[in-house]
Design an enzyme around this catalytic site. Sequence first.
Site, PDB file in Angstrom:
ATOM      1  N   GLU A 428      99.782  35.610  74.120  1.00 35.16           N
ATOM      2  CA  GLU A 428      98.679  35.351  73.194  1.00 35.16           C
ATOM      3  C   GLU A 428      98.754  36.230  71.949  1.00 35.16           C
ATOM      4  OE1 GLU A 428      94.983  35.483  75.381  1.00 35.16           O
ATOM      5  OE2 GLU A 428      95.609  33.847  76.696  1.00 35.16           O
ATOM      6  N   GLU A 504      99.345  30.755  81.976  1.00 31.29           N
ATOM      7  CA  GLU A 504      98.158  31.485  82.437  1.00 31.29           C
ATOM      8  C   GLU A 504      97.053  30.456  82.600  1.00 31.29           C
ATOM      9  OE1 GLU A 504      97.582  35.321  80.442  1.00 31.29           O
ATOM     10  OE2 GLU A 504      95.439  34.949  80.712  1.00 31.29           O
TER      11      GLU A 504
HETATM   12  C1  GAL Z   1      93.867  35.811  78.628  1.00 33.33           C
HETATM   13  C2  GAL Z   1      94.747  37.034  78.498  1.00 33.33           C
HETATM   14  C3  GAL Z   1      94.647  37.918  79.723  1.00 33.33           C
HETATM   15  C4  GAL Z   1      93.215  38.111  80.102  1.00 33.33           C
HETATM   16  C5  GAL Z   1      92.596  36.770  80.363  1.00 33.33           C
HETATM   17  C6  GAL Z   1      91.171  36.805  80.845  1.00 33.33           C
HETATM   18  O1  GAL Z   1      93.553  35.274  77.418  1.00 33.33           O
HETATM   19  O2  GAL Z   1      96.082  36.667  78.331  1.00 33.33           O
HETATM   20  O3  GAL Z   1      95.256  39.148  79.456  1.00 33.33           O
HETATM   21  O4  GAL Z   1      92.567  38.755  79.059  1.00 33.33           O
HETATM   22  O5  GAL Z   1      92.624  36.036  79.173  1.00 33.33           O
HETATM   23  O6  GAL Z   1      90.675  35.503  80.975  1.00 33.33           O
END
Ligand code: GAL
Length: 827
Positions: A428, A504
Amino acid sequence: MNKINLLLLLGVVATSWAQQQQTLEKGWKFTREDKPVFSQTNYNDAKWQRVTVPHDWAIYGPFDMENDIQRTAIKQDGQKAAIEHTGRTGGLPFVGVGWYRTQFNVPELTSDKQVFIQFDGAMSNPEVFVNGQKAGEWHNGYNTFFLDITPYVKANNNTLAVRLNNLTQMSRWYPGAGLYRNVHIITKNKTHIPIWGVQITTPKVREDLAEIVIKTEYVANNPKEKLEFRTEILDPQGQKVATMHSVLVSSTSFDNTVEQTTTIKSPQLWDIGKPFLYKAVTKLYEGDTVKDEVTTTFGVRSIELKPNDGLYLNGRKIKIQGVCMHHDLGPLGAAVNESAIRRQIQIMQDMGVNAIRTSHNMPAPEYVRVADEMGMLLAVESFDEWAIPKVENGYHLYFKDWAEKDLTNLVKHYRNNPSVLMWFIGNEVEEQSVESGSQVARYLQDIIKKYDTTRPVSNGMDRPHDVLKNNMAATMQLMGFNYRPFKYKEAYRKLPQQLILGSETASTVSSRGVYKFPVERKSMAKYPDMQSSSYDVEHCGWSNLPEDDWIHQEDLPYTIGEFIWTGFDYLGEPTPYYVEWPSHSSYFGAVDLAGLPKDRFYLYRSHWNKEAETLHILPHWNWEGREGEATPIFVYTNYPFAELFINGKSQGKRSKDLSVKLEEKEQEGNPSDLNRQKRYRLMWMDTKYEPGTVKVVAYDTNGKAVAEKEICTAGKPYALRLSTEYKTALTPNSKDLAFITVEAVDKDGNLCPTVNDLVQFSVKGAGFYKAAANGDATCTDPFHLPKMHLFNGKLVMMVQAGEKAGEITIEAKSKTLKGKISVEVKK
Ligand code: GAL
């Protein structure tokens, strides 16, 4: 085992000294004061604290909201104005300077030797002094690096001093502090194979035959001397299966690299849960003398991405059932510990996980080795930030000068490990929204490709619109999308790769044993107790529920799987409780900070673990005061349908509704109902609470009753039940840990799910109390003191083996309850 012993075991006789490695664990001194003279050899460190490395100075607390309070707006989370983030990095005192000092000897030192120091990771900005002289520095606190310390070192009584400096606002989670990974002294001859100088690939793999290619770098002290490379390959049972032999004169070589190729018959393939490991023992001779000997562990396996088709491991199509994991080990902090890593991976394997993304940084060498040994795939990540900041003092400060060095070390370090499935260049990053972002992505991907062309390179991207526009998504060998599965179809239509990874996903939030009523799907829900509901219906503004990902993964053939956020809870990032102290650890885990499964663990297990039976009922059934009120019951199971009974009365049958499909024309965003959930969970929304027994009977596809499960209203708390997880005996090495679950139970052994008493521990015999945790994100009990509150009836405490065999006895006591267990320590 040292090299010489290994050689004797293998029946090989060494003709001369090869290399030596010592790990500096005991006898360190530590202080938080900062004065420049600390680097000097004659500094009086008598009053410093004695510590053993790996050591995390901040995990001992105390928790305090002022520790790294971050007054900022988190753009990624959609915050427009700055707010006071209290627990974002865990509320622990990691900020500031720490010094470590120790002594070491290099008895084998002569003028034809070269001495290196290797740090497996040092948090952060390590500056290394040997005998008062600065030998070098690094910045990234997660990466392994080594320095040549030959000019500063002598045979005896060397003083090593290391200064670490953690800045405020350097992280989005708890980074840990200090020498939290191992430190090694490596001595080699001047003619040698450099550290990470061996690369082993298996370009052709068939069931009956595999090709092994070994490229070995060398440093020649006498360029005119003849060099010989003899490599033996040992199979997983230790049998020699191939030998290779090359001779050259170094002055005739272009790149100081030798390439050797061989084949082995009927290879035992490394695979998920089948960790067959080969060894290559490479000896470098100068004339008739062995100058170096390096043993490299590797696996024979193939990885292939087939556009429009999928991901193949050893010719078999697989889907990634993955979890993202931060590096901390809960109550142990960042200090690396092999038993804790093994336990983590074991729990994840039980959930059905086949891959772990080491988000968002370089893992410890122990983590990668254990993944190799347990058959767990890894997506190994490098950065959470490139040149544009996410946090004020993040990696952007070093990116320009250090990114290439960091990626080079990462890839060279882990390119022989069969568990490593893919590399991640970022997560991100802000460059997603910059016109030239794809150029940076290309630059980083190319660095990886310079050292390893055998694995896909990915990047976790959460701004689909931007990365389609600026070509960053098209640049990546494998596109990784963070969240927003409703964008997969568009990305697939527009992008050349024709495969999509959910790099993710989910970010569903829940607290173990906490249930909120009414049961409704919610985004960013907050409650006065700073907990989230374990009905698994709550998520963040940008995220979703597990089934929103599953339905995409199952109905879109070009998806290759997902990494959920997260497997275990971690220290820091207590979203959605950004400003509500004392909330200071995450709610994202399928497993809590103590390593206890939440209900969500069983939801994933019911879908992912095809080998095990899952039949799990929620919530608990102790709802005094809710008599007659609607109290929904969910069942997470791998069986297709089931019937539910409360005190013997049927509440009806439910089956997984396979008619629920991914909508052809999807809306942007999440559905507001629980319709997709009906395909995967069995839900009785109208059941009313009455004390007694809840029973579920599960049926197979032929309508045969095949399994049943009961939970019941627990009576008065009667005792503390202590039980050991997984391991039965410890090894007397001062490192091995036993994990003991402590539960408040009634007379019949039922868990009392509302007991939150303080429990005190006394540990005697062949080990020590190490730490405890209860998974409550708001609990500020220090982990290392021998007392901890139960959270919803449970906690986990850890004891560590000493150096002698014997028995460890553990007693636990609250005001009214007690319990006991013993653990064996065996040679
Ligand atoms: C994502 C990020 C993670 C964590 C997660 C929480 O955007 O890559 O590190 O912050 O969100 O939802």
